[in-house]
Design an enzyme around this catalytic site. Structure first.
Site, PDB file in Angstrom:
ATOM      1  N   LEU A  78       0.853  -1.077  -0.153  1.00 24.02           N
ATOM      2  CA  LEU A  78      -0.118   0.001   0.071  1.00 24.02           C
ATOM      3  C   LEU A  78       0.846   1.213  -0.099  1.00 24.02           C
ATOM      4  O   LEU A  78       2.132   1.216   0.533  1.00 24.02           O
ATOM      5  CB  LEU A  78      -1.052   0.010   1.183  1.00 24.02           C
ATOM      6  CG  LEU A  78      -1.918  -1.180   1.548  1.00 24.02           C
ATOM      7  CD1 LEU A  78      -2.721  -0.998   2.646  1.00 24.02           C
ATOM      8  CD2 LEU A  78      -3.015  -1.074   0.109  1.00 24.02           C
ATOM      9  N   ASP A  79       0.191   2.457  -0.517  1.00 28.79           N
ATOM     10  CA  ASP A  79       1.198   3.516  -0.639  1.00 28.79           C
ATOM     11  C   ASP A  79       1.232   4.236   0.924  1.00 28.79           C
ATOM     12  O   ASP A  79       0.471   3.724   1.776  1.00 28.79           O
ATOM     13  CB  ASP A  79       0.302   4.822  -1.504  1.00 28.79           C
ATOM     14  CG  ASP A  79       0.252   4.360  -2.847  1.00 28.79           C
ATOM     15  OD1 ASP A  79       1.067   3.284  -3.373  1.00 28.79           O
ATOM     16  OD2 ASP A  79      -0.729   4.602  -3.431  1.00 28.79           O
ATOM     17  N   ALA A  80       2.278   4.959   1.141  1.00 23.03           N
ATOM     18  CA  ALA A  80       2.354   5.530   2.656  1.00 23.03           C
ATOM     19  C   ALA A  80       1.055   6.305   2.973  1.00 23.03           C
ATOM     20  O   ALA A  80       0.932   6.253   4.015  1.00 23.03           O
ATOM     21  CB  ALA A  80       3.635   6.643   2.279  1.00 23.03           C
ATOM     22  N   LYS A 137      -5.594   4.925  -7.627  1.00 22.92           N
ATOM     23  CA  LYS A 137      -5.533   6.388  -7.984  1.00 22.92           C
ATOM     24  C   LYS A 137      -5.458   6.692  -9.300  1.00 22.92           C
ATOM     25  O   LYS A 137      -6.026   7.519  -9.910  1.00 22.92           O
ATOM     26  CB  LYS A 137      -4.212   7.050  -7.054  1.00 22.92           C
ATOM     27  CG  LYS A 137      -4.172   6.974  -5.546  1.00 22.92           C
ATOM     28  CD  LYS A 137      -2.973   7.216  -4.948  1.00 22.92           C
ATOM     29  CE  LYS A 137      -3.046   7.200  -3.363  1.00 22.92           C
ATOM     30  NZ  LYS A 137      -1.690   7.060  -2.697  1.00 22.92           N
TER      31      LYS A 137
END
Ligand code: URA
Length: 229
Positions: free
Chosen positions: A100-102, A186
């Site tokens: 997962l992204d930050a 996104k």
């Protein structure tokens, strides 16, 4: 698994130390000296170091509720690795099955069993991941249809796989995808002229985050582990 990995999983040695031992010719697999660290071995093989039989530690399977400002990497970068949140022996020997992204929160699966995580990550396995998405603009009427048909993401070959969109309200949806391209959710919303303002993974395959508190973790049950075998 690779012989050097098996040695690490059954001793306190690091990968470098295991390779050194192999070079010295002290490791036997089924009574034959093996020096190549990439040799594939099975737990049923007899593997010895200086005559002492090795037994691999059993694999670990963990679910964690990822907070923002942590990263799904084994090394700290701009943000700390979320492996710091797991207070188990050799946490950094494990890896994250589906990053997962930050700035994304939610369900993360962590293991030291590469074959198990392959069933979650490999695009061929088409494992479903469910994301709750908060949008900047109201959802357009044709977005669900476009996601079912697949959208073209810049720099990717072909369209995204059919994805399922469930509208919660004008600016909140649940999106189910079966792949894990870089920043996929996104980029999918960007491709239809919207912007993701918040992202949270609720489910991978049959495993749900449920009420696991933010930043907390637990071991998966045997049934949960078996779901990906
Ligand atoms: N898609 C994204 O864009 N970000 C994530 O963290 C996960 C899926």
């Amino acid at each position: 698994m690779r012989l050097d990995k098996f040695i690490c999983k059954s001793t306190e040695l690091t990968r470098t130390e295991a390779k050194k031992l192999l070079k010295m010719g002290t490791v036997l697999v089924n009574d034959v000296v093996i020096k190549d660290p990439s040799t594939q071995v099975h737990e049923n093989n007899s593997i010895t170091i200086d005559g002492e039989e090795l037994t691999a530690r059993s694999s670990r399977y963990i679910i964690l509720h990822k907070p923002v400002d942590t990263i799904c990497s084994n090394v700290d970068e701009t943000y700390p690795s979320l492996l710091h949140l797991i207070d188990v022996d050799r946490a950094f020997d494990m890896h994250i099955a589906g990053r997962l992204d930050a700035d994304t929160t939610g369900l993360v699966l962590i293991t030291d069993d590469g074959r198990w995580s392959h069933n979650i990550i490999s695009p061929k396995k088409q494992c479903e991941k469910v994301y709750r998405v908060w949008l900047r603009n109201p959802l357009k009427d044709d977005t669900a249809e476009r996601f079912t048909a697949g959208v073209q993401l810049q720099g990717e070959d072909g369209l995204t796989r059919p994805a399922k969109l469930e509208k919660i309200d004008e600016q909140e949806v649940l999106l189910t995808i079966t792949e894990g391209k870089y920043h996929q959710v996104k980029r999918m919303f960007a491709s239809v002229g919207n912007k993701v303002m918040g992202l949270h993974r609720e489910q991978i395959g049959p495993i749900k985050l449920a009420d696991l508190p933010l930043g907390e973790w637990r071991y998966l049950s045997q049934n949960e582990v078996d779901a990906f075998l």
